[in-house]
Design a protein around this motif. Sequence first.
Motif, PDB file in Angstrom:
ATOM      1  N   SER A 101      -8.471   0.502   8.484  1.00 57.81           N
ATOM      2  CA  SER A 101      -9.922   0.618   8.571  1.00 57.81           C
ATOM      3  C   SER A 101     -10.251   2.101   8.553  1.00 57.81           C
ATOM      4  O   SER A 101      -9.875   2.841   9.463  1.00 57.81           O
ATOM      5  N   GLY A 102     -10.925   2.555   7.491  1.00 60.24           N
ATOM      6  CA  GLY A 102     -11.363   3.939   7.464  1.00 60.24           C
ATOM      7  C   GLY A 102     -10.716   4.788   6.408  1.00 60.24           C
ATOM      8  O   GLY A 102     -10.173   4.307   5.415  1.00 60.24           O
ATOM      9  N   LYS A 103     -10.740   6.079   6.660  1.00 59.93           N
ATOM     10  CA  LYS A 103     -10.370   7.085   5.671  1.00 59.93           C
ATOM     11  C   LYS A 103      -8.857   7.248   5.564  1.00 59.93           C
ATOM     12  O   LYS A 103      -8.160   7.333   6.569  1.00 59.93           O
ATOM     13  N   MET A 104      -8.349   7.297   4.323  1.00 57.46           N
ATOM     14  CA  MET A 104      -6.990   7.756   4.091  1.00 57.46           C
ATOM     15  C   MET A 104      -6.930   8.666   2.868  1.00 57.46           C
ATOM     16  O   MET A 104      -5.902   9.227   2.551  1.00 57.46           O
ATOM     17  N   HIS A 105      -8.047   8.816   2.172  1.00 57.51           N
ATOM     18  CA  HIS A 105      -8.199   9.746   1.056  1.00 57.51           C
ATOM     19  C   HIS A 105      -7.076   9.585   0.029  1.00 57.51           C
ATOM     20  O   HIS A 105      -6.404  10.548  -0.349  1.00 57.51           O
ATOM     21  N   PHE A 106      -6.897   8.342  -0.434  1.00 58.98           N
ATOM     22  CA  PHE A 106      -5.953   8.085  -1.517  1.00 58.98           C
ATOM     23  C   PHE A 106      -6.584   8.493  -2.847  1.00 58.98           C
ATOM     24  O   PHE A 106      -7.707   8.092  -3.158  1.00 58.98           O
ATOM     25  N   VAL A 107      -5.862   9.285  -3.617  1.00 55.91           N
ATOM     26  CA  VAL A 107      -6.331   9.703  -4.942  1.00 55.91           C
ATOM     27  C   VAL A 107      -5.520   8.954  -5.985  1.00 55.91           C
ATOM     28  O   VAL A 107      -4.289   8.916  -5.922  1.00 55.91           O
ATOM     29  N   GLY A 108      -6.225   8.345  -6.963  1.00 54.51           N
ATOM     30  CA  GLY A 108      -5.561   7.586  -8.006  1.00 54.51           C
ATOM     31  C   GLY A 108      -5.912   6.115  -7.934  1.00 54.51           C
ATOM     32  O   GLY A 108      -6.582   5.656  -7.010  1.00 54.51           O
ATOM     33  N   PRO A 109      -5.473   5.341  -8.922  1.00 52.41           N
ATOM     34  CA  PRO A 109      -5.836   3.919  -8.974  1.00 52.41           C
ATOM     35  C   PRO A 109      -5.171   3.070  -7.900  1.00 52.41           C
ATOM     36  O   PRO A 109      -5.687   2.001  -7.567  1.00 52.41           O
ATOM     37  N   GLU A 110      -4.023   3.490  -7.342  1.00 49.09           N
ATOM     38  CA  GLU A 110      -3.407   2.757  -6.242  1.00 49.09           C
ATOM     39  C   GLU A 110      -4.133   3.108  -4.954  1.00 49.09           C
ATOM     40  O   GLU A 110      -4.156   4.270  -4.535  1.00 49.09           O
ATOM     41  N   GLN A 111      -4.752   2.121  -4.328  1.00 53.91           N
ATOM     42  CA  GLN A 111      -5.592   2.375  -3.167  1.00 53.91           C
ATOM     43  C   GLN A 111      -5.120   1.638  -1.917  1.00 53.91           C
ATOM     44  O   GLN A 111      -5.902   1.448  -0.974  1.00 53.91           O
ATOM     45  N   HIS A 112      -3.837   1.239  -1.901  1.00 52.99           N
ATOM     46  CA  HIS A 112      -3.312   0.554  -0.717  1.00 52.99           C
ATOM     47  C   HIS A 112      -2.062   1.239  -0.138  1.00 52.99           C
ATOM     48  O   HIS A 112      -1.951   1.394   1.070  1.00 52.99           O
TER      49      HIS A 112
END
Length: 529
Positions: A101-112
Amino acid sequence: MSPGQKPNFLFLMADQLTAFALRMYGNGVCRTPNLDRLAARSTRYANMYCNFPLCAPSRVAMLSGRLPSAVGVYDNASEFSAEVPTFLHHLTLAGYNTILSGKMHFVGPEQHHGFQERLTTDIYPSDFGWTPDWREEIPIAPTGMNMRSVIEAGECRRSMQIDYDDEVVFRGVQKLYDLGRLHRDRPFFLAVSMTHPHNPYVSTRDFLELYRTEEIDMPRVGPIPFDQQDAHSQRLWYMFRQDEYDLDDAHVRTARHAYYAMVSYVDAQVGRLLDALSAMDLDESTVVVFTADHGDMLGERGLWYKWVHFEPAVRIPLLISVPGRRLAAVRHELVSLVDIFPTVLDLAGVHVPDDALPALDGRSLADGLGVQQNDTTGVVYGEMNGEGAHAPCLMVRKAWWKLIVADSDAPQLFDLQNDPHEQRNLAGKSEVREVERQLVALAGQKWDATGLHQAILQSQARRRLIQQTRLTGDFPAWDFQPFTDASRQYVRAGAQSSPSVVKGKLRYPPVEPVAPQRPRAPSTSRAIK
């Protein structure tokens, strides 16, 4: 917690929270009663560092257990590759339910990146729009960051960050209720990651009124004249356009006041989450971790935000509370975010074969939990390869010594025991020549600075081209879009949504459903005589 039971994890993360803002790290102003009560049953690490004073790369280090450059992440717009294992992948294989829940600032199409479930969207962009350009003589902040966050600090009625974090914590609390009621058969790892106390420095009146203006402390080191600043700080001066703003003591005090209020907001949210954990009888089976991604200069040396290897920007809090260990302990060895990966897996009892795990830059802290330790042993490494740098800016700390090096910049060497505010650069001094040689050798063993420099320039060029393409064409966004299935909430058909389960226990004994019986049709056959 019963023998053999795998612990749950509640992982709490703040954004841009310097350790020096907290009472448990020596600050006498900031009010954090909930964090203080967590610290009273935790192991606190007195010398905890981020490995990169920027949001996205710092979180990559934490999740992967490796320095960001080792996995091709150089700044706040570098793609975090889907092929890089995180400790969440290993927890999933071990039967854990992994939730963010919240921010992890993933950059790119993989968001998990190993989180099976995400409860909210992120707050920052997932594309390459914030890619730095080292070709610029005077760096430009791709985010548009400048000194307005300081000049315009103070009271607000609402802010984007309050809206975001209110939702993040609300969903985190609700998920704890659900996990306690319906999913006690599987251990969980729930990360609740807020964007406070990241600038802009604004807060609501109720949190601001926790402090009197006159009690707000000022920076311990005042602004350093431009011609006496190190080269990296001079570049940041231009990047944030500090020459365009007339900043006085009132602005500084107001910004620090608002920052403390934002920290108190974080503290209140931590209290809500700890209370929810207790309400569901999960506190005796859950490891609680509290940390941050990086710190904030808060006006020290005339600098703000992060982007530097000075202590306020890279020293962060770390609390680890383990079920069954209620005594507080403080440890002084040098640790950093890359240590989270092996520590979590160790506490979870998850063993990963050596051939299935890349060489980690971190080590497990599990064996030292609950044990007092007073020596500054170990080594930590840091990188700053984002905007404001012209070449890889690298940091090594060993014992009380800290070295900062970058091609074309004069090296900096500080004795933190005798100079905790980093005011005397000892690099090149004959009396510390051997110390400097040893730290330079450690940096050379950890990084190929020339090769890294070329890799970063090539990555920036590729990302600028792709971002231009994405802005020109009609492409789907990479940003994570949460989906709520209302058909699985509240009172619906099916045992999984039964309202009879409260506080993790059945109010009434379960009753097995009985299949309805069809009425028998009257017989039409005749007896044969």
